[in-house]
Design a protein around this motif. Sequence first.
Motif, mmCIF file in Angstrom:
data_model
loop_
_atom_site.group_PDB
_atom_site.id
_atom_site.type_symbol
_atom_site.label_atom_id
_atom_site.label_comp_id
_atom_site.label_asym_id
_atom_site.label_seq_id
_atom_site.Cartn_x
_atom_site.Cartn_y
_atom_site.Cartn_z
ATOM 1 N N ARG A 10 29.902 94.243 -23.061
ATOM 2 C CA ARG A 10 30.098 93.934 -21.607
ATOM 3 C C ARG A 10 30.237 92.306 -21.526
ATOM 4 O O ARG A 10 31.154 91.937 -20.681
ATOM 5 C CB ARG A 10 29.115 94.487 -20.792
ATOM 6 N N GLU A 11 29.564 91.679 -22.213
ATOM 7 C CA GLU A 11 29.309 90.149 -22.242
ATOM 8 C C GLU A 11 30.721 89.582 -22.671
ATOM 9 O O GLU A 11 30.941 88.741 -22.248
ATOM 10 C CB GLU A 11 27.936 89.556 -22.926
ATOM 11 N N ARG A 12 31.111 90.200 -23.731
ATOM 12 C CA ARG A 12 32.177 89.638 -24.494
ATOM 13 C C ARG A 12 33.591 89.702 -23.583
ATOM 14 O O ARG A 12 34.437 88.926 -23.625
ATOM 15 C CB ARG A 12 32.742 90.380 -25.902
ATOM 16 N N ARG A 13 33.383 90.857 -22.994
ATOM 17 C CA ARG A 13 34.639 91.248 -21.693
ATOM 18 C C ARG A 13 34.688 90.304 -20.924
ATOM 19 O O ARG A 13 35.553 89.707 -20.526
ATOM 20 C CB ARG A 13 34.632 92.810 -21.373
ATOM 21 N N LYS A 14 33.224 89.861 -20.269
ATOM 22 C CA LYS A 14 33.212 88.800 -19.215
ATOM 23 C C LYS A 14 33.746 87.429 -19.724
ATOM 24 O O LYS A 14 34.343 86.808 -18.906
ATOM 25 C CB LYS A 14 31.720 88.827 -18.604
ATOM 26 N N GLU A 15 33.045 87.305 -20.875
ATOM 27 C CA GLU A 15 33.584 85.813 -21.542
ATOM 28 C C GLU A 15 35.118 85.792 -21.621
ATOM 29 O O GLU A 15 35.570 84.635 -21.495
ATOM 30 C CB GLU A 15 32.891 85.687 -22.773
ATOM 31 N N ARG A 16 35.725 86.715 -22.162
ATOM 32 C CA ARG A 16 37.130 86.836 -22.197
ATOM 33 C C ARG A 16 38.038 86.558 -20.997
ATOM 34 O O ARG A 16 38.816 85.931 -20.807
ATOM 35 C CB ARG A 16 37.362 88.159 -22.881
ATOM 36 N N THR A 17 37.458 87.448 -19.905
ATOM 37 C CA THR A 17 38.090 87.198 -18.541
ATOM 38 C C THR A 17 37.934 86.008 -17.949
ATOM 39 O O THR A 17 38.949 85.258 -17.355
ATOM 40 C CB THR A 17 37.486 88.326 -17.551
ATOM 41 N N ARG A 18 36.672 85.256 -18.204
ATOM 42 C CA ARG A 18 36.443 83.737 -17.707
ATOM 43 C C ARG A 18 37.391 82.900 -18.520
ATOM 44 O O ARG A 18 37.954 81.857 -17.924
ATOM 45 C CB ARG A 18 34.991 83.602 -17.892
ATOM 46 N N ALA A 19 37.465 83.134 -19.807
ATOM 47 C CA ALA A 19 38.224 82.289 -20.548
ATOM 48 C C ALA A 19 39.739 82.405 -20.288
ATOM 49 O O ALA A 19 40.449 81.354 -20.086
ATOM 50 C CB ALA A 19 38.211 82.582 -22.079
ATOM 51 N N ASP A 20 40.169 83.626 -19.849
ATOM 52 C CA ASP A 20 41.521 83.938 -19.380
ATOM 53 C C ASP A 20 41.991 83.195 -18.093
ATOM 54 O O ASP A 20 42.760 82.710 -17.760
ATOM 55 C CB ASP A 20 41.816 85.359 -19.334
ATOM 56 N N LEU A 21 40.876 83.235 -17.200
ATOM 57 C CA LEU A 21 40.921 82.811 -15.741
ATOM 58 C C LEU A 21 41.239 81.195 -15.893
ATOM 59 O O LEU A 21 41.908 80.516 -15.345
ATOM 60 C CB LEU A 21 39.853 82.988 -14.926
ATOM 61 N N ILE A 22 40.253 80.580 -16.803
ATOM 62 C CA ILE A 22 40.556 78.957 -16.869
ATOM 63 C C ILE A 22 41.850 78.712 -17.509
ATOM 64 O O ILE A 22 42.515 77.763 -16.975
ATOM 65 C CB ILE A 22 39.519 78.683 -17.821
ATOM 66 N N ALA A 23 42.144 79.315 -18.650
ATOM 67 C CA ALA A 23 43.304 79.215 -19.354
ATOM 68 C C ALA A 23 44.711 79.281 -18.235
ATOM 69 O O ALA A 23 45.442 78.282 -18.233
ATOM 70 C CB ALA A 23 43.464 79.772 -20.626
ATOM 71 N N ARG A 24 44.545 80.290 -17.617
ATOM 72 C CA ARG A 24 45.908 80.476 -16.658
ATOM 73 C C ARG A 24 45.776 79.520 -15.689
ATOM 74 O O ARG A 24 46.928 79.023 -15.366
ATOM 75 C CB ARG A 24 45.928 82.167 -16.265
ATOM 76 N N ALA A 25 44.647 79.443 -15.088
ATOM 77 C CA ALA A 25 44.505 78.427 -13.752
ATOM 78 C C ALA A 25 44.995 76.933 -14.447
ATOM 79 O O ALA A 25 45.794 76.174 -13.608
ATOM 80 C CB ALA A 25 43.176 78.241 -13.484
ATOM 81 N N ARG A 26 44.714 76.730 -15.779
ATOM 82 C CA ARG A 26 45.253 75.326 -16.024
ATOM 83 C C ARG A 26 46.721 75.329 -16.646
ATOM 84 O O ARG A 26 47.372 74.425 -15.972
ATOM 85 C CB ARG A 26 44.385 74.789 -17.303
ATOM 86 N N ASP A 27 47.056 76.325 -16.944
ATOM 87 C CA ASP A 27 48.465 76.517 -17.321
ATOM 88 C C ASP A 27 49.384 76.375 -15.689
ATOM 89 O O ASP A 27 50.327 75.544 -15.689
ATOM 90 C CB ASP A 27 48.958 77.786 -17.714
ATOM 91 N N LEU A 28 49.082 76.937 -14.753
ATOM 92 C CA LEU A 28 49.486 77.152 -13.537
ATOM 93 C C LEU A 28 49.642 75.703 -12.747
ATOM 94 O O LEU A 28 50.582 75.277 -12.237
ATOM 95 C CB LEU A 28 49.089 78.076 -12.394
#
Length: 207
Positions: A10-28
């Motif tokens: 569960r924690e790994r999934r949360k970390e992955r989602t958080r990392a995806d949000l950061i990466a995509r927010a910066r891309d956009l």
Amino acid sequence: MTPSATPGLRERRKERTRADLIARARDLTREVGLSGFTIDELCAEVGIARRTFFNYFATKEHAVIGRSHDDEDDEIVFESLKRDRSRPLVDRMAQVAIDHFHEVEGRRDEALELMSLLEDEPKLLATMLEVNREGERKLTEAIAEVEQLPPDDPRPALAVQFGGILLHRSMQQFLRPDEERSFEELVHANAELARSLFLPTHEGHSA
């Protein structure tokens, strides 16, 4: 699956989602600017519901910088400060700076990307400064608690200011294209420089 394995997944999934949000927010932000996309559009890009977004970040700006007012890194700070309390506080503050760097960025390319976005988007810089002020307040309280000092003792605030200078100088060096030392090496070198200034019995060296 054993019960002990479930929280880890569960924690790994949360970390992955958080990392995806950061990466995509910066891309956009880089592609269309901070005002060029909404939280709903960011969520659609990452594949999460809007309500899930607010489990991670308070605003779109916090997602871009990868931090939020309710980030709970207090445990990391406390562990850094409590680790081997026989060591001088200057050494433990150096460890706080290192742990903070790894928690927020961790790599030179990520730090450079964020610096570039902060220069292009003044609103991001304002958000970063606001979050940093809250982090400094928490760190001041943590130092006072760990060192068993009264709340009005000025030394914890002074230690936080020193830690900020240590972090800033080390980051400036770390982002130089010709710098080969790791962030950890730079922090420890700068802490040793500070020690040589305030404790002249130690032989100083340049960083």
